[in-house]
Design a protein around this motif. Structure first.
Motif, PDB file in Angstrom:
ATOM      1  N   VAL A 721      -9.333  17.621   8.400  1.00  0.00           N
ATOM      2  CA  VAL A 721     -10.580  18.351   7.696  1.00  0.00           C
ATOM      3  C   VAL A 721     -10.427  18.600   6.285  1.00  0.00           C
ATOM      4  O   VAL A 721     -11.505  18.214   5.432  1.00  0.00           O
ATOM      5  N   LEU A 722      -9.372  19.377   5.959  1.00  0.00           N
ATOM      6  CA  LEU A 722      -9.247  19.978   4.579  1.00  0.00           C
ATOM      7  C   LEU A 722      -9.135  18.794   3.542  1.00  0.00           C
ATOM      8  O   LEU A 722      -9.480  18.862   2.614  1.00  0.00           O
ATOM      9  N   VAL A 723      -8.390  17.623   4.096  1.00  0.00           N
ATOM     10  CA  VAL A 723      -8.226  16.336   3.262  1.00  0.00           C
ATOM     11  C   VAL A 723      -9.725  15.883   2.882  1.00  0.00           C
ATOM     12  O   VAL A 723      -9.979  15.500   1.759  1.00  0.00           O
ATOM     13  N   ALA A 724     -10.329  15.716   4.050  1.00  0.00           N
ATOM     14  CA  ALA A 724     -11.471  15.038   3.809  1.00  0.00           C
ATOM     15  C   ALA A 724     -12.742  16.014   2.815  1.00  0.00           C
ATOM     16  O   ALA A 724     -13.539  15.385   2.332  1.00  0.00           O
ATOM     17  N   LEU A 725     -12.344  17.231   2.814  1.00  0.00           N
ATOM     18  CA  LEU A 725     -13.099  18.312   2.001  1.00  0.00           C
ATOM     19  C   LEU A 725     -12.832  18.392   0.657  1.00  0.00           C
ATOM     20  O   LEU A 725     -13.645  18.594  -0.362  1.00  0.00           O
ATOM     21  N   GLY A 726     -11.719  17.491   0.384  1.00  0.00           N
ATOM     22  CA  GLY A 726     -11.302  17.349  -1.036  1.00  0.00           C
ATOM     23  C   GLY A 726      -9.932  18.208  -1.585  1.00  0.00           C
ATOM     24  O   GLY A 726      -9.765  18.191  -2.690  1.00  0.00           O
ATOM     25  N   TYR A 727      -9.308  18.632  -0.584  1.00  0.00           N
ATOM     26  CA  TYR A 727      -7.955  19.275  -0.856  1.00  0.00           C
ATOM     27  C   TYR A 727      -6.743  18.373  -0.869  1.00  0.00           C
ATOM     28  O   TYR A 727      -6.572  17.507   0.065  1.00  0.00           O
ATOM     29  N   ARG A 728      -5.990  18.343  -1.975  1.00  0.00           N
ATOM     30  CA  ARG A 728      -4.995  17.395  -2.406  1.00  0.00           C
ATOM     31  C   ARG A 728      -3.513  17.915  -2.061  1.00  0.00           C
ATOM     32  O   ARG A 728      -2.673  17.377  -2.104  1.00  0.00           O
ATOM     33  N   THR A 729      -3.411  19.121  -1.928  1.00  0.00           N
ATOM     34  CA  THR A 729      -2.363  19.896  -1.729  1.00  0.00           C
ATOM     35  C   THR A 729      -2.446  20.838  -0.856  1.00  0.00           C
ATOM     36  O   THR A 729      -3.304  21.763  -0.577  1.00  0.00           O
ATOM     37  N   LEU A 730      -1.416  20.631   0.061  1.00  0.00           N
ATOM     38  CA  LEU A 730      -1.305  21.455   1.524  1.00  0.00           C
ATOM     39  C   LEU A 730       0.007  22.172   1.470  1.00  0.00           C
ATOM     40  O   LEU A 730       1.002  21.595   1.249  1.00  0.00           O
ATOM     41  N   ALA A 750     -12.614   7.785   3.814  1.00  0.00           N
ATOM     42  CA  ALA A 750     -13.927   6.925   3.671  1.00  0.00           C
ATOM     43  C   ALA A 750     -14.609   6.949   4.826  1.00  0.00           C
ATOM     44  O   ALA A 750     -15.924   7.075   4.784  1.00  0.00           O
ATOM     45  N   VAL A 751     -13.878   6.824   5.930  1.00  0.00           N
ATOM     46  CA  VAL A 751     -14.733   6.695   7.596  1.00  0.00           C
ATOM     47  C   VAL A 751     -15.102   8.061   7.762  1.00  0.00           C
ATOM     48  O   VAL A 751     -16.147   8.396   8.442  1.00  0.00           O
ATOM     49  N   PHE A 752     -14.221   8.905   7.785  1.00  0.00           N
ATOM     50  CA  PHE A 752     -14.232  10.458   8.252  1.00  0.00           C
ATOM     51  C   PHE A 752     -15.379  11.386   7.462  1.00  0.00           C
ATOM     52  O   PHE A 752     -15.968  11.915   8.093  1.00  0.00           O
ATOM     53  N   LYS A 753     -15.452  11.128   6.236  1.00  0.00           N
ATOM     54  CA  LYS A 753     -16.158  12.118   5.486  1.00  0.00           C
ATOM     55  C   LYS A 753     -17.723  11.921   5.545  1.00  0.00           C
ATOM     56  O   LYS A 753     -18.159  13.121   6.015  1.00  0.00           O
ATOM     57  N   PRO A 754     -18.301  10.891   5.954  1.00  0.00           N
ATOM     58  CA  PRO A 754     -19.701  10.974   6.359  1.00  0.00           C
ATOM     59  C   PRO A 754     -19.789  11.473   7.774  1.00  0.00           C
ATOM     60  O   PRO A 754     -20.969  12.110   7.796  1.00  0.00           O
ATOM     61  N   TYR A 755     -18.960  11.560   8.723  1.00  0.00           N
ATOM     62  CA  TYR A 755     -19.261  11.934   9.909  1.00  0.00           C
ATOM     63  C   TYR A 755     -18.971  13.376   9.834  1.00  0.00           C
ATOM     64  O   TYR A 755     -19.831  14.152  10.335  1.00  0.00           O
TER      65      TYR A 755
END
Length: 786
Positions: A721-730, A750-755
């Motif tokens: 979820v964090l990656v889809a929200l825009g976080y690039r460093t974990l 690209a598939v997950f973000k709209p969902y």
């Protein structure tokens, strides 16, 4: 002249009070001249005699009543159902023995057992809630002194002294009674006074399969054999004549203990895992604390044997620490318990654990509480899991167990009522479940799951070293949280791309005094050297709250988590922040630096910190110190107040790191250390995800890097979820890196973000099940769920 009538009742009562006071003072004066060692010597003779346990108890009660000038001396022993039964007494009718029963918490005797604290009441009639009990003769007796009979952290009874007249029992009386209570504890637990199966609740629990729901303190699955961790050492000698000889025995045992701990610490250097090695080093320092030794030696001077002195100090410290409001300090009680038991085992030359050849091949260790070094007593290849009757996520033993890769389940309140040594046990550290004597079906189910995980681990290890990219081409940096050099040494093996959070306070907690700038700089420089150009973010001191420093005086606070801590200390004591900035600059030797401020609440704190940093840069230039080629100053976003200041904050900082642990607990006003509500609010709830999305969007618009360094980053589903929200460093604990590096290449954002966007306005308590279903339907590798 007419005189007022004489009030003879007042004069009479005053005269009575004076007589009672003088009688009490006479008794206490006699006690002051009496030699406590005489009583202790008599105790030793009784315990060394050939009499049966019941007769020994009667002799001890008679001795205490006689020597302490009590009209009544009574011993109540704990029975099943938390009931105190009158076992022996002098001064009460014989027919009341074994008939009088008092509930724990009922009246003064019950309160003594419930609180585990001595109770001294010079006059029971002064107690507003006091109701005399005819069956114990309390209606006749005015004064009471009662002490709990404690062994191994459990109350086994109460020793009570009563007098007909009011009597202000002195400290000497209470101390002698506490010593006698130690003797009685040995008589009850190890001397055969009460059958062993009656001491341990649940002796008639049967052999049916049992399922206990606890709290996950360390992930993983394990199947093994129950091994009870009960350091119940038997003391043969409680009193001693030669204090010099006892002190020599103590010093020899302490030296042997130190050598053993040093050896365990050497073995632990291979451990990886947040805080684990530092905890063991702090444990080592605690073992060498002179204050602890002085208290034990003082107890020896009073006539106790070395082992009895250790146990006496252990009991006293246990009671005092258990009453403290600070949860961190209370949890450190387990470290002291383990050290005391370890020292006792050296004094009495008794082993606290099964010998290696006696240990089952797969150990599931079950304990009420343990110190962090206790796990190192067991063969790491055999130790499969740990179950705690209490425990929390921040317990030192839980942290060390996680570093060993061992699943842990805590808050198993009924575990000792249903389990015995040798029982087959399954521990599910993912869900916090424990199965005692499981059915064949449950055993087969978990065996298959463990086999599948083992094969999956091989896949993880092959992929862990490479840079990871999502299916749609997003590069994700997977970094580690650390706080110790041992963790930095293991960075290459873990596959981390760098250190997203270095907790500088952990080193401070291991040092015995406040470190000079040069000492700090040596540590930071070594870290930069070992990383060889990989990024590292140094967090400034996050002390205070639940992380006190022994040499840094802090105020007593009712709620330290919300008090004087972290950057707030740096604002009020700028020298603390300046010396750390100075050490960073000195350590960099011209290399780039990334510094992060914890617990920032307002932009003014950042401005003040940057002013202090600029002052140190100018100071370095003036003194000819090479300044870093680049310094980035960022904040750890964990206080919700900062969310409404982002537009003002972002132009003033170089990066942001989200501390999801504190942010979530403050956002929901839910203490993450409180197990009653720990899982009430989910990180994957719409409210939390909206906050995280807003932070990521604001940082992207301001072109400021943003990362996550809380627990969410190390959970594959949450990381997706964090990656889809825009976080690039974990950034996460080293144990989580493999799972995240396998998850990232399996997701197409690209598939997950709209969902995900379609769920953000949901009114559901949590989106976890929906997100997990998406991951399964789209073959995203989520290794935390089965």
């Amino acid at each position: 002249m007419k005189l007022d009538p004489i009030n003879w009742s007042v004069i009479s009562s005053a005269a009575t009070a004076r007589r009672e006071r003088r009688a009490s003072e006479f008794v206490e004066a006699q006690m002051a001249f009496a030699a406590p060692k005489k009583l202790l010597a008599a105790l030793r003779d009784i315990m060394a005699g050939e009499a049966v346990p019941d007769a020994k108890l009667s002799e001890i009660i008679d001795l205490v009543a006689r020597e302490l000038r009590g009209d009544v001396c009574a011993c109540f022993i704990m029975r099943p159902g938390e009931m105190l039964e009158l076992f022996s007494a002098r001064g009460l009718p014989v027919e009341q023995l074994r008939q009088v029963k008092i509930h724990v918490g009922e009246g003064p005797i019950g309160d003594t057992a419930a609180t585990m604290l001595p109770l001294v009441q010079p006059d029971l009639l002064d107690l507003a809630q006091y109701t005399p009990r005819a069956e114990t003769g309390n209606g006749q007796f005015r004064a009471l002194a009662a002490v709990p009979i404690v062994r191994g952290g459990r109350v086994h009874g109460v020793l009570a002294l009563q007098n007909r007249l009011p009597r202000p029992y002195g400290d000497e009386v209470v101390e002698i009674m506490q010593t006698v209570a130690m003797v009685l504890a040995e008589l009850i637990v190890a001397g055969g006074l009460v059958a062993r199966q009656e001491i341990h609740a649940g002796y008639a629990s049967g052999k049916k399969p049992t399922h206990i729901e606890g709290v996950s303190l360390g992930r993983g699955l394990a199947i093994g054999t129950a091994v009870m961790y009960e350091p119940s050492l038997t003391m043969e000698n409680i009193v001693a004549d030669n204090s010099k000889e006892q002190k020599m025995r103590l010093r020899q045992a302490v030296a042997a203990m130190h050598a053993a701990i040093d050896g365990m610490l050497s073995k632990s250097r291979a451990l990886s895992g947040t805080e684990s090695h530092d905890i063991l080093e702090a444990y080592q320092m605690f073992a060498k604390d002179r204050g602890w030794m002085k208290r034990i030696e003082a107890a020896i001077e009073k006539g106790l044997s070395a082992e009895a002195a250790v146990a006496s100090v252990q009991n006293d410290t246990r009671v005092r620490m258990a009453q403290m409001p600070d949860r961190y300090i209370r949890e450190r009680l387990q470290d002291l318990e383990d050290l005391s038991n370890r020292l006792l085992s050296h004094l009495m030359r008794q082993s606290r654990i099964f010998q290696p050849e006696e240990q089952p091949e797969k150990i599931i260790l079950i304990a009420r509480s343990m110190g962090p070094a206790a796990l190192l007593d067991y063969d790491h290849k055999k130790l499969q899991g740990v179950i705690l009757e209490k425990g929390s996520h921040s317990n030192h033993v839980a942290i060390v167990a996680r570093a060993l890769g061992v699943p842990v389940v805590g808050q198993c309140a009924d575990i000792f009522a249903v389990v015995a040594n040798g029982d087959p046990v399954i521990i599910d550290g993912d869900r916090g479940d424990v199965y005692i004597r499981p059915s064949q079906y449950v055993s087969d189910l978990y065996s298959k799951s463990i086999e599948e995980r083992a094969s999956r681990t091989q896949l993880l290890r092959r992929q862990v070293q490479r840079q990871v990219t999502t299916k749609d081409g997003l590069d994700i940096s997977v970094q580690m949280n650390a706080g110790l050099m041992s963790e930095i040494d293991g960075l290459a093996l873990s596959g981390a791309d760098g250190v997203g959070l270095f907790r500088t306070e952990l080193a401070f907690m291991g040092w015995q005094k406040y470190p000079l700038v040069v000492k700090q700089a040596e540590l930071y420089s070594s870290i930069l050297d070992r990383l060889e150009g990989k990024p590292v973010v140094f967090r400034t001191l996050d002390i205070g709250g639940d992380k006190p420093l022994p040499y840094f005086k802090a105020p007593q606070e009712d709620n330290p988590a919300l008090g004087w801590r972290a950057v707030r200390i740096g604002m009020d004591r700028p020298a603390v922040l300046r010396t750390q900035f100075r050490a960073f600059i000195l350590a960099a030797k011209g290399r780039s630096l990334k510094i992060m401020l914890p617990f920032v609440t307002e932009v003014a704190e950042v401005d003040r910190a940057r002013t202090l940093l600029d002052m140190e840069l100018r100071r370095a230039e003036t003194n000819g110190v090479t300044v870093p080629e680049k310094i980035e100053l960022g904040v750890m976003l964990e206080v919700p107040a900062l969310l409404w200041q982002l537009d003002t904050l972002l132009p003033r900082v170089d990066f942001v790191s989200v501390g999801t642990n504190d942010l979530m607990q403050y956002l929901f006003a839910a203490d993450r250390g409180n197990h009653a509500i720990r899982n009430r609010y989910d990180a994957l709830s719409p409210a939390m995800l909206k906050v995280l999305a807003m932070i990521a969007d604001k940082c992207a618009a301001a072109d400021k890097p943003v990362s996550v360094c809380g627990e969410m980053a190390g959970q594959p589903l949450e990381a997706m979820v964090l990656v889809a929200l825009g976080y690039r460093t974990l950034s996460m604990s080293p144990q989580s890196i493999e799972a995240i590096k396998v998850m990232v290449p399996s997701i197409d954002t690209a598939v997950f973000k709209p969902y995900l966007a379609s769920l953000m306005d949901s009114r559901e308590h949590s989106l976890r099940e929906r997100l997990l279903s998406f991951a399964r339907d789209h073959n995203v590798t989520i290794t935390q769920e089965d």
